[in-house]
Motif scaffolding. Sequence first.
Motif: not given
Lengths: 270, 270, 270, 270
Positions: D207-211, D250-260
Amino acid sequence: DARLMVLAGPCQMESRAHALEMASALKEMAAKLGLGLVYKSSFDKANRTSLSGKRGIGLDAALPVFAEIRETLGLPVVTDVHDAAQCALVAPVVDVLQIPAFLCRQTDLLVAAAQTGRVVKVKKGQFLAPWDMKNVVAKVVASGNPNVLLTERGSSFGYNTLVTDMRGLPIMAETGCPVIFDATHSVQQPGGQGTSSGGDRRYVPVLARAAVAVGVAGLFIETHEDPDRAPSDGPNMVPLKDFASLMSELIEIDALVKKQRSAAGGVRSL
Amino acid sequence: DARLMVLAGPCQMESRAHALEMASALKEMAAKLGLGLVYKSSFDKANRTSLSGKRGIGLDAALPVFAEIRETLGLPVVTDVHDAAQCALVAPVVDVLQIPAFLCRQTDLLVAAAQTGRVVKVKKGQFLAPWDMKNVVAKVVASGNPNVLLTERGSSFGYNTLVTDMRGLPIMAETGCPVIFDATHSVQQPGGQGTSSGGDRRYVPVLARAAVAVGVAGLFIETHEDPDRAPSDGPNMVPLKDFASLMSELIEIDALVKKQRSAAGGVRSL
Amino acid sequence: DARLMVLAGPCQMESRAHALEMASALKEMAAKLGLGLVYKSSFDKANRTSLSGKRGIGLDAALPVFAEIRETLGLPVVTDVHDAAQCALVAPVVDVLQIPAFLCRQTDLLVAAAQTGRVVKVKKGQFLAPWDMKNVVAKVVASGNPNVLLTERGSSFGYNTLVTDMRGLPIMAETGCPVIFDATHSVQQPGGQGTSSGGDRRYVPVLARAAVAVGVAGLFIETHEDPDRAPSDGPNMVPLKDFASLMSELIEIDALVKKQRSAAGGVRSL
Amino acid sequence: DARLMVLAGPCQMESRAHALEMASALKEMAAKLGLGLVYKSSFDKANRTSLSGKRGIGLDAALPVFAEIRETLGLPVVTDVHDAAQCALVAPVVDVLQIPAFLCRQTDLLVAAAQTGRVVKVKKGQFLAPWDMKNVVAKVVASGNPNVLLTERGSSFGYNTLVTDMRGLPIMAETGCPVIFDATHSVQQPGGQGTSSGGDRRYVPVLARAAVAVGVAGLFIETHEDPDRAPSDGPNMVPLKDFASLMSELIEIDALVKKQRSAAGGVRSL
């Protein structure tokens, strides 16, 4: 881990010309994105809310079009089957037979689909727990066909509403079958427009991003060049002009997730 | 208001002998109670959780038994149909064709059932709001058959659980169709036993009393002389030895409710 | 089995004059019907959807009015408490302290209410299974107070909707506590009007008839002489002019049900 | 877009020594990860399933420990408040006051928390639609405090089960408030162990990855060095030894999402 796969196309086959146009456009996008594409279209919408809802061009008209798409464009094709007798008719011109969610427990349909030897893609019923899909898989496998894809498309949540439980994705993956997330039907509001189903396509990217981050084998996304004029599922479909940018972002998330899993020794950090 | 009707019998037809025995026993009880009885039995359980679940004796074996029950016992008969082709085969020997809940939106099945001219009894899908059944009724009526019975059998409520919303009964009654409450499937726990559905028959009388007090045209109750050894739906079925006392109480509640409605000028105090 | 009890009154105390008028009117109706009556009114609506929603006349203004209703009309009184400190203040002038559904697991509130020695009536949270109320009862009983009433008022069912599971009534009765069915809050649509809760009072008699037929110790029904102008819960409240006819029908059903249970040797036919 | 924030710590404060140890360990991990950290711990678990469930060391004992963590470790602190009177007592030693989910509509508590001037973090009730949180925000803002954090922690889904609707994250973000995903309470099974709540921590990363992929301001994650021996919420908490690797992904996913999102001109591709 294989690259992300997408099953995409308009909800229903509207005409030969429309199907070829959509398939060509999607093929071109997929090639640019390095994305595995299976072309999706229904020859018959067998469970429209209303008798007057358009059902598609029908089995006889659709079969040669599926064959043409496979031959001229080289694309694999997926379509729905609604009763056992259709399976053998449809199988020669498609690569994947899809079992609709309402029909996911109809034994004869599952067995007939299995016996064609094609890949069988089963949508989880809106009334079924994800752990109960193992029984559905067992019906297909025991019929001699180990090639099963499972699909999440939301669970009943009160009236006229679906909710996607992201825990269902890894739970269904425990069967060993690849799991596909249906990002457009998951935002459906069943019966939500009185005599047809509603939906809210703004949440397609939200749920698709979530599912890809959890980890899926592929996505199922219905798309149309003008969804608001499409004969069915318009409120959910992604405009064709937005398809490539959506997929581009999802491919990046998928790549990161698979890199992380690989770094963790192939084991997801559950 | 007509007297209370009950559609009752074992979940599936196990053998000719068993069917005749059950039908005779139920006929005798119904006569003593002054209760309208329709004999129910399925020739095929087409959506068992598991491939190894028993499905019943099949169409060919069942048709002559249905005919025999009608002729020798004078009982009307109801059975399920699962695809369009079955409707015309089954219609000559039954009075009511029942559309299973998972299939309540399959247009071809509804139309084929309608075209037999028999009464069409549709179970509300576990995934459908009660107000959306008007679209289902419209499919049957527009096919030339105004004789539709609607059935409540619970709504999906989280995983492996159903809940009965008693408001659904008057909402479905607004279609003008008689509403039947299925008191045994409403206590089902779908998939709740891993490879078969569970249930809790202790709540059959609870929900049946509630539904009758709200006001229904009839009840649907599966019964068996030894539910725990029945080939399907055992956890939900009412033991045959308890059937008459249960119905006796429900008939009293029904009589009171109909007297009250009549005193209120035919209008229920909504 | 005791005769049916009803806890009734307007959602919130609007003024001394209004309270006395409502209590007198209800007392007169209850006397004619032979109905046990507890007068209900809230001094504070502590969880309105919006800050601008009217909350009632407040604790200080309400306490003497509760005392006056008990003394001059001889009616027992029930009101809500929202924090532990209120319990000792309110207890001297009421007979029953009601714990709101959202607060049914707040230990300090339950213990403080228990310690007043008054009857403690706990509403089951919309988020709680009926079998989990035994833990709530245990908190009150372990605090030295065995006089607990449990109340069903619906469970969350998707968004902005409640559903009443009638199985919850006998399940909660297994605690040994009398079970009250709250027929007006059960038809609430939480948040359903954007900045206030909606509801549909047409279903109050539907659910009340069902609950009485299942078997309850009493009903909780909010009523108002002009619900559409009431400061809170208007969409759910029963018009005062309809109260007696509604209760009259419910009393008949209750009497039949208790006669049946008595004939069955005190055991309900579960 | 700011970097990802995490509110983390053990469910309840067990002792001064334990708190300081946990806070130090988390501070060190957060520093290595470049992660914003707010230390979380409850001084009182006010709504345990059972009276015998441990509630924590209490307000008086906890306040100096919160002060010490802020001073000696320089960490901001968040804790729950359960009634209006606690707000002013707790505010001097914490940075964020958290309103528990069951209490998210208690007006007095929201107003009192708002009036402290501290950040007010409100958990969405399990019974509330995400769009209804705008009314909750309005109560705090109208009390003079614009600093509100909203938290998703799951919605009631049948009995003893929660489901997280990922659409709720962007819906709540429309209020303009930062949205925090509570990844440990979202996997709770309320009342699922009879006299205490169950849960399944295997789904925390899911769920954390999804959010994070959907896009959130931060995460709320309860953690413990030995969750199975923790006095509360053990089944949900993440073992401390797994915290850094989970957050790292999760930090890596967050960074990608914010770059996008930044590449898309600050607009998420909804």
